[in-house]
Design an enzyme around this catalytic site. Structure first.
Site, PDB file in Angstrom:
ATOM      1  N   SER A  57       0.818  -1.216   0.000  1.00  0.00           N
ATOM      2  CA  SER A  57       0.000   0.000   0.000  1.00  0.00           C
ATOM      3  C   SER A  57       0.852   1.266   0.000  1.00  0.00           C
ATOM      4  O   SER A  57       2.006   1.270   0.430  1.00  0.00           O
ATOM      5  CB  SER A  57      -0.915   0.023   1.231  1.00  0.00           C
ATOM      6  OG  SER A  57      -1.644  -1.171   1.337  1.00  0.00           O
TER       7      SER A  57
HETATM    8  N1  SAH Z   1      -0.573  -5.130   3.951  1.00  0.00           N
HETATM    9  C1  SAH Z   1       0.177  -5.383   2.759  1.00  0.00           C
HETATM   10  C2  SAH Z   1      -0.540  -4.948   1.491  1.00  0.00           C
HETATM   11  C3  SAH Z   1      -1.546  -5.907   1.149  1.00  0.00           C
HETATM   12  S1  SAH Z   1      -2.313  -5.916  -0.408  1.00  0.00           S
HETATM   13  C4  SAH Z   1       1.564  -4.811   2.805  1.00  0.00           C
HETATM   14  O1  SAH Z   1       1.893  -4.113   3.786  1.00  0.00           O
HETATM   15  O2  SAH Z   1       2.346  -5.084   1.898  1.00  0.00           O
HETATM   16  C5  SAH Z   1      -3.626  -6.988   0.034  1.00  0.00           C
HETATM   17  C6  SAH Z   1      -3.249  -8.425   0.264  1.00  0.00           C
HETATM   18  O3  SAH Z   1      -4.414  -9.099   0.701  1.00  0.00           O
HETATM   19  C7  SAH Z   1      -2.778  -9.162  -0.982  1.00  0.00           C
HETATM   20  O4  SAH Z   1      -1.515  -9.712  -0.751  1.00  0.00           O
HETATM   21  C8  SAH Z   1      -3.830 -10.261  -1.177  1.00  0.00           C
HETATM   22  O5  SAH Z   1      -3.328 -11.459  -1.694  1.00  0.00           O
HETATM   23  C9  SAH Z   1      -4.352 -10.427   0.247  1.00  0.00           C
HETATM   24  N2  SAH Z   1      -5.698 -11.023   0.365  1.00  0.00           N
HETATM   25  C10 SAH Z   1      -6.767 -10.854  -0.446  1.00  0.00           C
HETATM   26  N3  SAH Z   1      -7.807 -11.554   0.004  1.00  0.00           N
HETATM   27  C11 SAH Z   1      -7.407 -12.181   1.148  1.00  0.00           C
HETATM   28  C12 SAH Z   1      -8.049 -13.045   2.081  1.00  0.00           C
HETATM   29  N4  SAH Z   1      -9.329 -13.421   1.941  1.00  0.00           N
HETATM   30  N5  SAH Z   1      -7.326 -13.495   3.141  1.00  0.00           N
HETATM   31  C13 SAH Z   1      -6.017 -13.130   3.311  1.00  0.00           C
HETATM   32  N6  SAH Z   1      -5.370 -12.318   2.448  1.00  0.00           N
HETATM   33  C14 SAH Z   1      -6.049 -11.833   1.391  1.00  0.00           C
END
Ligand code: SAH
Length: 208
Positions: A57
């Protein structure tokens, strides 16, 4: 842009108001969580691609979410969407040694990436699973933060939030969601709208 320019910009625009969040941002190296192709852009205020079409993000978004979360030392925190592990690393500093951070990631390759990036953060556990179900065995949680967009707040997360606890989660359709901060008061969520953001979808039955 470098780290100190970004901090100066946040101070000038009064984006950063919480000294604990600022301290965590200073301590954690974002460059350790981006893929090597984007190393030079580590402190640009933009989301960056990681693996599997996912993103780390935008720093300003991370700061806004973490300030809203009001994390204190010693807390038990759940994150949904580990991605690179960067946000979990900041949470690790915010809860301190007496606290614990559980982060969940649905894509196995990213769960491994996060795990690897987080190896020096001893109070963080990465779980490869569908985080919309929470982690009932490790709850209840003082704070829950979701970094993927949901069509509504998943019920299991509400159930696993402690009374008085806070959840921060983007809610809404695929393009453009409202960032919701909600506090659990007498079993019900008291919601606040923090503005419009754009996130990747929360995969599964709560997908936006
Ligand atoms: N917090 C992260 C950014 C995340 S982007 C950072 O600091 O880098 C959102 C993430 O959520 C992605 O990696 C995606 O694969 C994950 N995601 C999407 N749906 C999900 C679910 N149901 N359970 C766990 N992770 C999920």
């Amino acid at each position: 842009m470098n780290k100190s320019d970004l901090i100066k910009q946040w101070t000038k625009l009064k984006i950063i108001t919480d000294k604990n969040v600022l301290n965590a941002f200073k301590k954690v190296k974002r460059e350790d969580f981006v893929v090597k192709e984007y190393l030079k852009e580590a402190y640009e205020d933009v989301p960056l691609p990681i693996l599997q079409l996912q993103t780390i993000s935008q720093p300003t978004t991370v700061v806004i979410m973490l300030q809203a979360l009001e994390v204190k030392k010693g807390m038990n925190v759940l994150e949904i969407g580990a991605g690179s592990g960067y946000n979990a690393a900041l949470l690790s500093v915010l809860v301190g040694k007496s606290g614990k951070v559980y982060t969940t990631e649905i894509i196995p390759e990213l769960a491994d990436f996060a795990q690897d990036n987080l190896k020096d953060f001893r109070n963080v556990e990465v779980h490869q699973c569908n985080g919309s179900h929470g982690l009932p065995a490790y709850g209840p949680f003082d704070r829950i933060i979701c970094t993927a967009a949901a069509k509504k707040i998943p019920k299991p997360l509400i159930d696993q939030l402690k009374e008085g606890g806070i959840i921060v989660i983007p809610v809404g359709p695929k393009y453009g969601q409202k960032m919701v901060k909600a506090k659990k008061v007498k079993g019900k969520l008291k919601k606040q709208d923090l503005g419009t953001f754009m996130f990747v979808p929360l995969v599964g039955e709560f997908e936006g």
